[in-house]
Motif scaffolding. Structure first.
Motif, PDB file in Angstrom:
ATOM      1  N   ILE A 197      -5.826 -52.605   7.345  1.00 43.33           N
ATOM      2  CA  ILE A 197      -6.741 -53.341   6.460  1.00 43.33           C
ATOM      3  C   ILE A 197      -8.054 -52.585   6.349  1.00 43.33           C
ATOM      4  O   ILE A 197      -9.041 -52.883   7.019  1.00 43.33           O
ATOM      5  CB  ILE A 197      -6.983 -54.776   6.961  1.00 43.33           C
ATOM      6  CG1 ILE A 197      -5.649 -55.499   7.216  1.00 43.33           C
ATOM      7  CG2 ILE A 197      -7.804 -55.568   5.932  1.00 43.33           C
ATOM      8  CD1 ILE A 197      -5.798 -56.878   7.822  1.00 43.33           C
ATOM      9  N   ASP A 209      -6.501 -51.904   1.190  1.00 37.67           N
ATOM     10  CA  ASP A 209      -5.613 -53.039   1.457  1.00 37.67           C
ATOM     11  C   ASP A 209      -6.374 -54.355   1.408  1.00 37.67           C
ATOM     12  O   ASP A 209      -5.811 -55.399   1.047  1.00 37.67           O
ATOM     13  CB  ASP A 209      -4.920 -52.865   2.806  1.00 37.67           C
ATOM     14  CG  ASP A 209      -3.464 -52.449   2.649  1.00 37.67           C
ATOM     15  OD1 ASP A 209      -3.026 -52.252   1.498  1.00 37.67           O
ATOM     16  OD2 ASP A 209      -2.755 -52.305   3.661  1.00 37.67           O
ATOM     17  N   LEU A 210      -7.647 -54.349   1.785  1.00 40.20           N
ATOM     18  CA  LEU A 210      -8.454 -55.568   1.682  1.00 40.20           C
ATOM     19  C   LEU A 210      -8.591 -55.981   0.219  1.00 40.20           C
ATOM     20  O   LEU A 210      -8.495 -57.164  -0.121  1.00 40.20           O
ATOM     21  CB  LEU A 210      -9.835 -55.348   2.306  1.00 40.20           C
ATOM     22  CG  LEU A 210     -10.778 -56.547   2.304  1.00 40.20           C
ATOM     23  CD1 LEU A 210     -10.186 -57.715   3.082  1.00 40.20           C
ATOM     24  CD2 LEU A 210     -12.139 -56.160   2.895  1.00 40.20           C
ATOM     25  N   ALA A 235      -5.333 -57.506  -0.853  1.00 41.42           N
ATOM     26  CA  ALA A 235      -5.221 -58.877  -0.356  1.00 41.42           C
ATOM     27  C   ALA A 235      -6.043 -59.845  -1.206  1.00 41.42           C
ATOM     28  O   ALA A 235      -5.600 -60.961  -1.502  1.00 41.42           O
ATOM     29  CB  ALA A 235      -5.670 -58.937   1.100  1.00 41.42           C
ATOM     30  N   PHE A 241      -1.131 -59.360   5.781  1.00 44.70           N
ATOM     31  CA  PHE A 241      -1.657 -58.028   6.087  1.00 44.70           C
ATOM     32  C   PHE A 241      -1.969 -57.949   7.580  1.00 44.70           C
ATOM     33  O   PHE A 241      -2.596 -58.848   8.138  1.00 44.70           O
ATOM     34  CB  PHE A 241      -2.915 -57.745   5.263  1.00 44.70           C
ATOM     35  CG  PHE A 241      -2.654 -57.674   3.787  1.00 44.70           C
ATOM     36  CD1 PHE A 241      -2.472 -56.455   3.155  1.00 44.70           C
ATOM     37  CD2 PHE A 241      -2.564 -58.832   3.025  1.00 44.70           C
ATOM     38  CE1 PHE A 241      -2.215 -56.379   1.795  1.00 44.70           C
ATOM     39  CE2 PHE A 241      -2.302 -58.771   1.657  1.00 44.70           C
ATOM     40  CZ  PHE A 241      -2.124 -57.543   1.051  1.00 44.70           C
ATOM     41  N   ASP A 285      -3.385 -55.661  11.034  1.00 45.11           N
ATOM     42  CA  ASP A 285      -4.243 -54.562  11.489  1.00 45.11           C
ATOM     43  C   ASP A 285      -4.426 -54.702  12.997  1.00 45.11           C
ATOM     44  O   ASP A 285      -4.531 -55.819  13.521  1.00 45.11           O
ATOM     45  CB  ASP A 285      -5.598 -54.607  10.785  1.00 45.11           C
ATOM     46  CG  ASP A 285      -6.370 -53.305  10.940  1.00 45.11           C
ATOM     47  OD1 ASP A 285      -6.499 -52.566   9.944  1.00 45.11           O
ATOM     48  OD2 ASP A 285      -6.842 -53.021  12.060  1.00 45.11           O
ATOM     49  N   PHE A 287     -12.636 -56.600  10.533  1.00 45.97           N
ATOM     50  CA  PHE A 287     -12.912 -55.519   9.599  1.00 45.97           C
ATOM     51  C   PHE A 287     -14.110 -54.694  10.066  1.00 45.97           C
ATOM     52  O   PHE A 287     -15.142 -55.226  10.485  1.00 45.97           O
ATOM     53  CB  PHE A 287     -13.186 -56.072   8.196  1.00 45.97           C
ATOM     54  CG  PHE A 287     -13.342 -54.987   7.160  1.00 45.97           C
ATOM     55  CD1 PHE A 287     -12.228 -54.484   6.508  1.00 45.97           C
ATOM     56  CD2 PHE A 287     -14.584 -54.447   6.865  1.00 45.97           C
ATOM     57  CE1 PHE A 287     -12.346 -53.456   5.569  1.00 45.97           C
ATOM     58  CE2 PHE A 287     -14.721 -53.430   5.927  1.00 45.97           C
ATOM     59  CZ  PHE A 287     -13.585 -52.949   5.284  1.00 45.97           C
ATOM     60  N   ALA A 296     -13.207 -60.517   3.877  1.00 45.91           N
ATOM     61  CA  ALA A 296     -12.169 -60.635   4.902  1.00 45.91           C
ATOM     62  C   ALA A 296     -12.183 -62.008   5.568  1.00 45.91           C
ATOM     63  O   ALA A 296     -11.125 -62.570   5.885  1.00 45.91           O
ATOM     64  CB  ALA A 296     -12.346 -59.536   5.943  1.00 45.91           C
ATOM     65  N   LEU A 320      -4.899 -62.377   6.271  1.00 46.80           N
ATOM     66  CA  LEU A 320      -5.166 -61.255   7.170  1.00 46.80           C
ATOM     67  C   LEU A 320      -4.846 -61.642   8.608  1.00 46.80           C
ATOM     68  O   LEU A 320      -5.219 -62.721   9.075  1.00 46.80           O
ATOM     69  CB  LEU A 320      -6.631 -60.820   7.064  1.00 46.80           C
ATOM     70  CG  LEU A 320      -7.183 -60.559   5.654  1.00 46.80           C
ATOM     71  CD1 LEU A 320      -8.596 -60.011   5.747  1.00 46.80           C
ATOM     72  CD2 LEU A 320      -6.286 -59.621   4.869  1.00 46.80           C
ATOM     73  N   TRP A 361      -5.366 -60.072  12.351  1.00 46.97           N
ATOM     74  CA  TRP A 361      -5.990 -59.046  13.169  1.00 46.97           C
ATOM     75  C   TRP A 361      -5.343 -58.995  14.545  1.00 46.97           C
ATOM     76  O   TRP A 361      -4.669 -59.931  14.975  1.00 46.97           O
ATOM     77  CB  TRP A 361      -7.487 -59.316  13.294  1.00 46.97           C
ATOM     78  CG  TRP A 361      -8.179 -59.391  11.969  1.00 46.97           C
ATOM     79  CD1 TRP A 361      -8.560 -60.512  11.300  1.00 46.97           C
ATOM     80  CD2 TRP A 361      -8.546 -58.287  11.140  1.00 46.97           C
ATOM     81  NE1 TRP A 361      -9.156 -60.187  10.103  1.00 46.97           N
ATOM     82  CE2 TRP A 361      -9.168 -58.817   9.973  1.00 46.97           C
ATOM     83  CE3 TRP A 361      -8.427 -56.900  11.252  1.00 46.97           C
ATOM     84  CZ2 TRP A 361      -9.653 -58.019   8.954  1.00 46.97           C
ATOM     85  CZ3 TRP A 361      -8.918 -56.107  10.231  1.00 46.97           C
ATOM     86  CH2 TRP A 361      -9.524 -56.652   9.097  1.00 46.97           C
TER      87      TRP A 361
END
Length: 453
Positions: A11, A15-16, A19, A32, A34, A39, A106, A112, A114
């Motif tokens: 990300i 890619d962000l 998204a 997504f 990461d 971020f 984000a 997303l 993480w």
């Protein structure tokens, strides 16, 4: 196990942006992953006052959807900074602002995930469709292993800091840092009393300018040198007709060229996106001029067309404190000389690679082991694995360009959905990058006649 329409790995800004553009689409169920905790964008180079090198319109979404709630202007409005930005009258956001904006986007996206380090990607049978397959992605988390299934993949794993062979593995008392770790290392660099910046481009210039303020002044006095193998300290070329090279038409032209010719062009075109902003070049000169006007010699040297071909640590140098000895070679003169320094900042860029978590044969590679990326950014025969930001060798200057990211994401989403959720411009340039069809036919005819004679 749930099946996603789209799964992104990594990300970064590209890619962000994908998204953010996928979020409002009813026919795209995306996720997504990461490995980081959140971020972060070039935090090691958040030098006070540094700006990004593209206008604010080159945000995550605007060039695909100017009405998106995830635009840079929407962030300015939400944070009460729209009028100050308007009064500032500059198209170029601060680097810190762009990072804050990306983190704001984000935080709003539920897609997303993480803290997920992807360890494998394999094909598995699709239980819903006889004879079809899905991608199974395995990720390691702090709480164990997770598995995901998806119909389409997007590889946005980015690039890693690159050190030239001469600077790799140096072991000494002073710091040797890549620009990606510059700010956390700044105090240690200056404490040594002599810093050498190795490399070219915007990052090298920003580090040199940042350290220049304390060069030759007390307290905190230090020596500062800059070594680059570029033939000059060249500015980024930013004229309007040149900017048309960040266009669909030029990308079509670039992709059509043979691999060897693309590699040559990639080296020749570095000043289009790896040069220094003209304002920063002028600011460096003005600062040197101002310091020299005081009547004392400024302890700094700028060496162009010069490459570091070897390096070692001399423990007995600098009154027993130790120092690095760099062997420099001047390209035009063909001569070498030694240069001593206590600390090194390597502004030597980044390099991409094919991640090891991909199953063998999952993606197509070229003869040099790089992604064999098609025009629509896919790297597999079924056009279901996309690459973002890893196609500079196939697509040229548009690959790393933040302003072209939204266009590429529009193409990817069109491939995933089978429709065009965001309008994809096919022609935006006034110029033509190849010969017109009639001209090509005439040249081909002349060549055939020449051969016949």
């Amino acid at each position: 196990m749930k099946t996603y329409d789209l799964l992104g790995i990594g990300i970064g800004p590209f890619d962000l942006g994908l998204a953010a553009l996928a979020e409002p689409l009813h026919d795209v169920d995306a996720v997504f992953l990461d490995q980081r905790d959140g971020f972060a964008w070039h935090h090691g180079m958040m030098i006070d006052g540094a700006t990004i090198q593209v206008p604010f319109l080159a945000d995550l979404v605007t060039m695909a959807d100017p009405t998106s709630p995830y635009s840079f202007l929407a962030w300015l409005k939400a944070t009460g900074r729209l009028y100050p930005f308007y009064i500032r009258e500059s198209f170029y956001p601060l680097r810190a602002e762009y990072d804050q904006y990306c983190r704001w986007v984000a935080e709003q996206l539920p897609t997303l995930r993480w803290g997920r380090r992807v360890t494998s990607v394999v094909r598995v049978p699709d239980p819903a469709t006889d004879g079809a397959y899905l991608f199974e992605v395995t990720a390691q988390t702090a709480h164990g292993v997770e598995k995901y299934c998806a119909k389409h993949l997007v590889l946005g794993t980015g690039t890693q800091p690159r050190l030239p062979a001469a600077l790799s593995g140096l072991d000494g008392a002073g710091p040797v840092v890549h620009t990606s770790e510059y700010l956390p290392s700044r105090a240690a660099l200056v404490a040594g009393g002599a810093v050498t910046v190795v490399g070219s481009g915007q990052s090298a210039a920003e580090v040199y300018r940042d350290l220049l303020d304390g060069c030759g002044t007390a307290p905190g006095e230090h020596r500062l040198d800059w070594v680059t193998r570029s033939p000059r300290f060249f500015p980024m070329e930013y004229t309007k007709l040149t900017l048309e090279m960040t266009s669909p038409e030029y990308t079509d032209h670039y992709v059509s060229l043979p691999i060897g010719q693309r590699d040559v062009l990639g080296r020749e075109q570095r000043n289009l996106y790896k040069g220094i902003s003209g304002d920063l070049v002028d600011d460096i000169y003005d600062t040197l001029y101002r310091k020299s006007a005081l009547g004392t010699e400024v302890p700094t040297t700028l060496l162009s067309d010069t490459e570091v071909v070897a390096a070692r640590f001399d423990a007995d140098g600098a009154a027993g404190a130790g120092e690095y000895v760099l062997t420099l070679r001047h390209a035009q003169l063909g001569t070498t000389a030694e240069h001593r320094t206590r600390a090194i900042v390597a502004a030597t860029g980044y390099a991409g690679s094919v991640p090891g978590f991909l199953a063998p044969g999952l993606v197509n590679l070229d003869e040099r082991g790089r992604y064999a990326v098609t025009r629509d950014y896919t790297v597999d025969d079924d056009r279901r694995i996309h690459v973002v930001g890893g196609e500079e060798h196939t697509h040229g200057v548009t690959a790393p360009d933040l302003g072209f990211g939204a266009w590429r994401n529009s193409v990817i989403l069109a491939n995933v959905t089978g429709r065009e959720p965001y309008a994809i411009e096919r022609r935006i340039a006034f110029q033509q990058f190849g010969l017109p069809d009639a001209g090509r036919r005439a040249i081909q005819r002349d060549n055939e006649m020449e051969v016949a004679r």
